[in-house]
Design a protein around this motif. Structure first.
Motif, PDB file in Angstrom:
ATOM      1  N   PRO A   1       0.778  -1.239   0.000  1.00 11.93           N
ATOM      2  CA  PRO A   1       0.000   0.000   0.000  1.00 11.93           C
ATOM      3  C   PRO A   1       0.806   1.282   0.000  1.00 11.93           C
ATOM      4  O   PRO A   1       0.314   2.305  -0.466  1.00 11.93           O
ATOM      5  CB  PRO A   1      -0.829  -0.109   1.290  1.00 11.93           C
ATOM      6  N   SER A   2       2.052   1.273   0.511  1.00 12.90           N
ATOM      7  CA  SER A   2       2.756   2.552   0.682  1.00 12.90           C
ATOM      8  C   SER A   2       3.866   2.758  -0.335  1.00 12.90           C
ATOM      9  O   SER A   2       4.729   3.584  -0.150  1.00 12.90           O
ATOM     10  CB  SER A   2       3.369   2.633   2.076  1.00 12.90           C
ATOM     11  N   VAL A   3       3.885   1.993  -1.393  1.00 12.15           N
ATOM     12  CA  VAL A   3       5.021   2.058  -2.310  1.00 12.15           C
ATOM     13  C   VAL A   3       4.570   2.600  -3.653  1.00 12.15           C
ATOM     14  O   VAL A   3       3.535   2.200  -4.176  1.00 12.15           O
ATOM     15  CB  VAL A   3       5.626   0.649  -2.500  1.00 12.15           C
ATOM     16  N   GLN A   4       5.357   3.484  -4.198  1.00 11.01           N
ATOM     17  CA  GLN A   4       4.985   4.115  -5.464  1.00 11.01           C
ATOM     18  C   GLN A   4       5.595   3.398  -6.670  1.00 11.01           C
ATOM     19  O   GLN A   4       5.181   3.606  -7.792  1.00 11.01           O
ATOM     20  CB  GLN A   4       5.471   5.576  -5.471  1.00 11.01           C
ATOM     21  N   THR A   5       6.606   2.560  -6.423  1.00 10.37           N
ATOM     22  CA  THR A   5       7.294   1.884  -7.521  1.00 10.37           C
ATOM     23  C   THR A   5       6.295   1.030  -8.304  1.00 10.37           C
ATOM     24  O   THR A   5       5.431   0.408  -7.690  1.00 10.37           O
ATOM     25  CB  THR A   5       8.372   0.946  -6.938  1.00 10.37           C
ATOM     26  N   PRO A   6       6.429   0.972  -9.631  1.00 13.76           N
ATOM     27  CA  PRO A   6       5.510   0.092 -10.385  1.00 13.76           C
ATOM     28  C   PRO A   6       5.539  -1.336  -9.835  1.00 13.76           C
ATOM     29  O   PRO A   6       6.601  -1.865  -9.519  1.00 13.76           O
ATOM     30  CB  PRO A   6       6.075   0.144 -11.801  1.00 13.76           C
ATOM     31  N   ASN A   7       4.372  -1.907  -9.752  1.00 15.64           N
ATOM     32  CA  ASN A   7       4.231  -3.185  -9.067  1.00 15.64           C
ATOM     33  C   ASN A   7       5.121  -4.303  -9.591  1.00 15.64           C
ATOM     34  O   ASN A   7       5.626  -5.119  -8.829  1.00 15.64           O
ATOM     35  CB  ASN A   7       2.775  -3.662  -9.151  1.00 15.64           C
ATOM     36  N   GLU A   8       5.309  -4.330 -10.924  1.00 22.34           N
ATOM     37  CA  GLU A   8       6.058  -5.468 -11.479  1.00 22.34           C
ATOM     38  C   GLU A   8       7.526  -5.451 -11.070  1.00 22.34           C
ATOM     39  O   GLU A   8       8.223  -6.447 -11.199  1.00 22.34           O
ATOM     40  CB  GLU A   8       5.895  -5.558 -13.013  1.00 22.34           C
ATOM     41  N   GLN A   9       7.999  -4.298 -10.569  1.00 26.17           N
ATOM     42  CA  GLN A   9       9.400  -4.248 -10.136  1.00 26.17           C
ATOM     43  C   GLN A   9       9.570  -4.657  -8.669  1.00 26.17           C
ATOM     44  O   GLN A   9      10.685  -4.670  -8.158  1.00 26.17           O
ATOM     45  CB  GLN A   9       9.944  -2.829 -10.311  1.00 26.17           C
ATOM     46  N   LEU A  10       8.486  -4.942  -8.009  1.00 28.62           N
ATOM     47  CA  LEU A  10       8.577  -5.231  -6.572  1.00 28.62           C
ATOM     48  C   LEU A  10       8.633  -6.731  -6.313  1.00 28.62           C
ATOM     49  O   LEU A  10       7.876  -7.491  -6.908  1.00 28.62           O
ATOM     50  CB  LEU A  10       7.364  -4.645  -5.859  1.00 28.62           C
ATOM     51  N   PRO A  11       9.526  -7.147  -5.422  1.00 25.27           N
ATOM     52  CA  PRO A  11       9.566  -8.571  -5.108  1.00 25.27           C
ATOM     53  C   PRO A  11       8.340  -8.985  -4.290  1.00 25.27           C
ATOM     54  O   PRO A  11       7.834  -8.195  -3.502  1.00 25.27           O
ATOM     55  CB  PRO A  11      10.843  -8.696  -4.264  1.00 25.27           C
ATOM     56  N   ALA A  12       7.876 -10.215  -4.492  1.00 27.47           N
ATOM     57  CA  ALA A  12       6.761 -10.719  -3.682  1.00 27.47           C
ATOM     58  C   ALA A  12       7.194 -10.782  -2.231  1.00 27.47           C
ATOM     59  O   ALA A  12       8.361 -11.045  -1.926  1.00 27.47           O
ATOM     60  CB  ALA A  12       6.361 -12.108  -4.161  1.00 27.47           C
TER      61      ALA A  12
ATOM     62  N   LEU B   1      17.192  -0.499   5.259  1.00 17.88           N
ATOM     63  CA  LEU B   1      15.747  -0.284   5.161  1.00 17.88           C
ATOM     64  C   LEU B   1      15.523   0.724   4.040  1.00 17.88           C
ATOM     65  O   LEU B   1      16.471   1.178   3.404  1.00 17.88           O
ATOM     66  CB  LEU B   1      15.196   0.204   6.491  1.00 17.88           C
ATOM     67  N   GLY B   2      14.288   1.088   3.822  1.00 18.01           N
ATOM     68  CA  GLY B   2      14.019   2.146   2.850  1.00 18.01           C
ATOM     69  C   GLY B   2      14.272   1.750   1.407  1.00 18.01           C
ATOM     70  O   GLY B   2      14.529   2.604   0.562  1.00 18.01           O
ATOM     71  N   LEU B   3      14.207   0.458   1.099  1.00 21.15           N
ATOM     72  CA  LEU B   3      14.376   0.058  -0.298  1.00 21.15           C
ATOM     73  C   LEU B   3      13.064   0.240  -1.054  1.00 21.15           C
ATOM     74  O   LEU B   3      12.004   0.377  -0.461  1.00 21.15           O
ATOM     75  CB  LEU B   3      14.833  -1.396  -0.368  1.00 21.15           C
ATOM     76  N   TYR B   4      13.155   0.241  -2.380  1.00 21.02           N
ATOM     77  CA  TYR B   4      11.976   0.384  -3.249  1.00 21.02           C
ATOM     78  C   TYR B   4      11.137   1.606  -2.871  1.00 21.02           C
ATOM     79  O   TYR B   4       9.911   1.547  -2.805  1.00 21.02           O
ATOM     80  CB  TYR B   4      11.116  -0.884  -3.222  1.00 21.02           C
ATOM     81  N   ALA B   5      11.836   2.688  -2.540  1.00 22.71           N
ATOM     82  CA  ALA B   5      11.176   3.956  -2.203  1.00 22.71           C
ATOM     83  C   ALA B   5      10.280   3.851  -0.966  1.00 22.71           C
ATOM     84  O   ALA B   5       9.422   4.694  -0.729  1.00 22.71           O
ATOM     85  CB  ALA B   5      10.383   4.496  -3.396  1.00 22.71           C
ATOM     86  N   PHE B   6      10.475   2.793  -0.197  1.00 22.65           N
ATOM     87  CA  PHE B   6       9.698   2.658   1.036  1.00 22.65           C
ATOM     88  C   PHE B   6      10.349   3.520   2.113  1.00 22.65           C
ATOM     89  O   PHE B   6      11.574   3.606   2.173  1.00 22.65           O
ATOM     90  CB  PHE B   6       9.683   1.194   1.470  1.00 22.65           C
ATOM     91  N   SER B   7       9.577   4.144   2.985  1.00 19.09           N
ATOM     92  CA  SER B   7      10.156   5.062   3.968  1.00 19.09           C
ATOM     93  C   SER B   7      11.143   4.356   4.909  1.00 19.09           C
ATOM     94  O   SER B   7      10.811   3.340   5.525  1.00 19.09           O
ATOM     95  CB  SER B   7       9.050   5.678   4.815  1.00 19.09           C
ATOM     96  N   ALA B   8      12.348   4.927   5.020  1.00 20.06           N
ATOM     97  CA  ALA B   8      13.348   4.363   5.934  1.00 20.06           C
ATOM     98  C   ALA B   8      13.030   4.709   7.386  1.00 20.06           C
ATOM     99  O   ALA B   8      13.690   4.221   8.304  1.00 20.06           O
ATOM    100  CB  ALA B   8      14.732   4.882   5.571  1.00 20.06           C
TER     101      ALA B   8
END
Ligand code: BG6
Length: 302
Positions: free
Chosen positions: A83-94, A124-131
């Motif tokens: 829910p909190s990530v802006q990166t396009p979904n296909e680039q995110l690991p399951a 922490l803070g990978l995939y543009a997630f807040s560190a």
């Protein structure tokens, strides 16, 4: 690792394939935890010497993939619910990014009957997630295995980030993806799970939980905990009983890949599905943390 382990009698360093692990051996149990993924690999209480966790014989240990088996830590999202990530979904690991990170041991204590270890991911803070959102894993190896996944939204020393975080509540999902060892999945019953589930294998259709809850096919199910069907204690009855208790979750995920999928997985033997059942304490509906807030997801296995 940043702690001096020589002061502890019950913890020693070892390897699982290429991965550094800690072996725990105290009066109540033995166990293993990998510093890659903060991933518990083994828990064997001494009173019955029965391994509670399943670990794949063909698990990949070169850090290119999460370890197959044990208890993978899915954080800060479960599956593809990010829910909190802006990166396009296909680039995110399951299942988030911490199960493929190196973790540090940051605290360890022991007494006559148990050993408590606290680990944190190095990055922490990978995939543009807040560190600013931190996670730590507190594991107590005793007669029971208690696993706490603690999320805190605080302690950022960067003033700008602090101000920004104070204004931005963050939503996360997560899971303790426990692979339980069973002697024969065909003779196994899951007890304590009722009402309906979301069937991931049938377009998320809502389906009634079978009674008795036995296994003869692939399952990938999200059982939501409700007031009328709470999921705080469940057990897997096989030749023996394994009991799980949960807190801080809203769902139990039940997964077994069965014959075709396990045959197609490089890190699972073809018949691997026969001796495992995943029962995962999960937060599936995103929880929102404000600055200064904390959440604990807890699972106890005995
Ligand atoms: C479960 C999911 O939690 O994990 C399944 O519900 C998924 O859909 C399974 O296949 C294993 O995931 P992975 O990424 O470890 O292969």
């Amino acid at each position: 690792m940043i702690l001096d382990l020589t002061r502890l009698n019950s913890v020693s360093e070892s390897q699982f394939g290429e991965l550094p692990v800690l072996e725990i051996n105290n009066a109540s149990c033995s166990g293993t935890i990998s510093l890659f993924g903060g991933h518990i690999l083994s828990f064997k209480p001494k009173h019955d010497q029965r391994e509670r966790l399943w670990l794949s014989d063909t698990a990949i240990t070169d850090k290119s993939k999460p370890i197959r088996g044990g208890i993978p830590i899915c954080w800060p999202w479960f599956a593809n619910i990010f829910p909190s990530v802006q990166t396009p979904n296909e680039q995110l690991p399951a299942h988030g990014f911490v199960r493929t990170q190196d973790w540090l041991l940051v605290d360890a204590t022991e007494n006559d009957s148990s050993t408590r270890l606290v680990l944190q991911p190095k990055k922490l803070g990978l995939y543009a997630f807040s560190a600013s959102l931190r996670v730590c894993l507190e594991v107590t190896f005793g007669a029971e295995l208690t696993v706490k996944l603690i999320t805190t939204y605080d302690k950022n020393e960067d003033v700008q980030a602090k101000v920004a975080s104070a204004q931005a509540p963050l939503a996360i999902t997560m899971a303790l993806h426990s692979y339980l060892a069973v002697s024969d999945i065909n003779k196994c019953e899951l007890v304590g799970v009722e009402a309906d589930y979301i069937d991931k294998l049938a377009n998320d259709s809502i389906t009634t939980t079978p009674s008795p809850y036995i296994f003869d096919q692939e399952v990938d199910r999200i059982h939501m905990s409700t007031q009328s069907a709470p999921l705080h204690t469940v057990s897997v009855n096989d030749a023996k009983t394994t009991t799980l208790k949960q807190q801080g979750h809203d769902a139990l995920v039940v997964w077994n890949p069965w014959i075709d999928k396990s045959s197609g997985m490089a890190d699972m033997q073809h018949d691997g599905y026969k001796s495992m059942l995943c029962v995962e304490a999960a937060v599936v509906n995103p929880i929102t943390l404000n600055y200064g807030e904390k959440h604990e997801l807890i699972q106890t296995i005995s």
